[in-house]
Design a protein around this motif. Sequence first.
Motif, PDB file in Angstrom:
ATOM      1  N   GLY A  94      22.305  77.120  54.361  1.00  0.00           N
ATOM      2  CA  GLY A  94      21.764  76.960  56.057  1.00  0.00           C
ATOM      3  C   GLY A  94      22.678  75.181  56.243  1.00  0.00           C
ATOM      4  O   GLY A  94      22.899  75.402  57.539  1.00  0.00           O
ATOM      5  N   ALA A  97      26.782  75.592  56.046  1.00  0.00           N
ATOM      6  CA  ALA A  97      26.678  76.078  56.682  1.00  0.00           C
ATOM      7  C   ALA A  97      26.542  75.864  58.459  1.00  0.00           C
ATOM      8  O   ALA A  97      28.223  75.355  58.661  1.00  0.00           O
ATOM      9  CB  ALA A  97      26.595  78.133  57.055  1.00  0.00           C
ATOM     10  N   ARG A  98      25.912  74.855  58.348  1.00  0.00           N
ATOM     11  CA  ARG A  98      26.184  74.049  59.334  1.00  0.00           C
ATOM     12  C   ARG A  98      26.978  72.480  59.068  1.00  0.00           C
ATOM     13  O   ARG A  98      27.732  72.047  60.109  1.00  0.00           O
ATOM     14  CB  ARG A  98      24.686  72.815  59.653  1.00  0.00           C
ATOM     15  CG  ARG A  98      23.765  74.236  60.392  1.00  0.00           C
ATOM     16  CD  ARG A  98      23.082  73.200  61.143  1.00  0.00           C
ATOM     17  NE  ARG A  98      21.696  72.720  59.523  1.00  0.00           N
ATOM     18  CZ  ARG A  98      21.203  73.188  58.745  1.00  0.00           C
ATOM     19  NH1 ARG A  98      20.709  75.017  59.005  1.00  0.00           N
ATOM     20  NH2 ARG A  98      20.195  72.569  58.126  1.00  0.00           N
ATOM     21  N   GLN A 101      29.999  74.168  59.791  1.00  0.00           N
ATOM     22  CA  GLN A 101      30.479  74.447  60.864  1.00  0.00           C
ATOM     23  C   GLN A 101      31.223  75.866  60.834  1.00  0.00           C
ATOM     24  O   GLN A 101      31.627  76.752  61.614  1.00  0.00           O
ATOM     25  CB  GLN A 101      31.436  73.969  62.312  1.00  0.00           C
ATOM     26  CG  GLN A 101      30.434  72.619  62.413  1.00  0.00           C
ATOM     27  CD  GLN A 101      31.347  71.401  63.355  1.00  0.00           C
ATOM     28  OE1 GLN A 101      32.335  72.286  63.947  1.00  0.00           O
ATOM     29  NE2 GLN A 101      31.050  70.781  63.167  1.00  0.00           N
ATOM     30  N   ILE A 102      30.263  77.135  59.636  1.00  0.00           N
ATOM     31  CA  ILE A 102      30.937  78.624  59.235  1.00  0.00           C
ATOM     32  C   ILE A 102      29.365  79.409  59.425  1.00  0.00           C
ATOM     33  O   ILE A 102      28.345  78.473  58.791  1.00  0.00           O
ATOM     34  CB  ILE A 102      32.005  78.776  58.998  1.00  0.00           C
ATOM     35  CG1 ILE A 102      31.163  77.900  57.399  1.00  0.00           C
ATOM     36  CG2 ILE A 102      33.134  78.270  58.700  1.00  0.00           C
ATOM     37  CD1 ILE A 102      31.831  78.781  55.937  1.00  0.00           C
ATOM     38  N   PRO A 103      29.772  80.432  59.558  1.00  0.00           N
ATOM     39  CA  PRO A 103      28.281  81.839  59.489  1.00  0.00           C
ATOM     40  C   PRO A 103      27.843  81.496  58.142  1.00  0.00           C
ATOM     41  O   PRO A 103      28.595  81.224  56.840  1.00  0.00           O
ATOM     42  CB  PRO A 103      28.594  82.970  59.779  1.00  0.00           C
ATOM     43  CG  PRO A 103      30.233  82.345  60.627  1.00  0.00           C
ATOM     44  CD  PRO A 103      30.892  81.357  59.805  1.00  0.00           C
ATOM     45  N   GLU A 104      26.880  81.070  57.604  1.00  0.00           N
ATOM     46  CA  GLU A 104      26.372  81.354  56.076  1.00  0.00           C
ATOM     47  C   GLU A 104      27.058  82.361  54.819  1.00  0.00           C
ATOM     48  O   GLU A 104      27.351  81.936  53.911  1.00  0.00           O
ATOM     49  CB  GLU A 104      25.006  81.869  55.611  1.00  0.00           C
ATOM     50  CG  GLU A 104      24.113  80.149  56.034  1.00  0.00           C
ATOM     51  CD  GLU A 104      22.577  81.053  55.958  1.00  0.00           C
ATOM     52  OE1 GLU A 104      21.781  81.322  55.058  1.00  0.00           O
ATOM     53  OE2 GLU A 104      21.247  80.295  57.169  1.00  0.00           O
ATOM     54  N   GLY A 105      27.588  83.788  55.886  1.00  0.00           N
ATOM     55  CA  GLY A 105      27.746  84.415  54.686  1.00  0.00           C
ATOM     56  C   GLY A 105      29.239  84.423  54.393  1.00  0.00           C
ATOM     57  O   GLY A 105      29.795  84.985  53.710  1.00  0.00           O
ATOM     58  N   GLU A 106      29.699  83.176  55.441  1.00  0.00           N
ATOM     59  CA  GLU A 106      31.691  82.871  54.959  1.00  0.00           C
ATOM     60  C   GLU A 106      31.749  81.712  53.584  1.00  0.00           C
ATOM     61  O   GLU A 106      32.769  81.037  53.192  1.00  0.00           O
ATOM     62  CB  GLU A 106      31.914  82.198  56.530  1.00  0.00           C
ATOM     63  CG  GLU A 106      33.255  83.307  57.078  1.00  0.00           C
ATOM     64  CD  GLU A 106      33.478  82.885  58.527  1.00  0.00           C
ATOM     65  OE1 GLU A 106      33.868  82.067  58.316  1.00  0.00           O
ATOM     66  OE2 GLU A 106      32.598  83.888  59.376  1.00  0.00           O
TER      67      GLU A 106
END
Length: 162
Positions: A94, A97-98, A101-106
């Motif tokens: 988390g 990802a922040r 600035q991408i979704p966690e899946g990436e």
Amino acid sequence: MPSLPRALPKVRAIIIGCADMRVDPAHVLGTQPGEAVVLRNIGGRITPDLLEQLGLLGRIGEVAGEVPGGGAEFHLIVLQHTDCGITRLAGDPGMLARYFQIPEGELKTKAVTDPRAAVAVDVAALRAIPALPRAWLISGLVYDVATGLVEIVIPPAPIRTP
């Protein structure tokens, strides 16, 4: 009246490096004052915030009438290192990802735990930015904090070939 110093004196490179105190880009690469702009962040990574800083630097150069480097002699260097603290955040997707600035899946696409793969990812990201002059050189390096050696992961080459 004395003249004001130029906004970008003798700039030949932008070095993107990590905030880690063990990895001073000037020491690692032997640059002198006025030879490089150094941008440092956690992991020495290409993030949206870093891209914004690059855009602001470009605009400063335009306003001052000085385009950094003036062409093919200009070098964009991505400098990452072994034993980087960002690798210790791999268990906190988390937060990472922040940061990116991408979704966690990436997150796997960012290669956070492997500095050599991360350098390749970040150089590819910079090459994909059409606003960066194609004649600029770009390279990717990894500094080994244990040995003091610098490994060339991506040799210097134009950002894009004509």
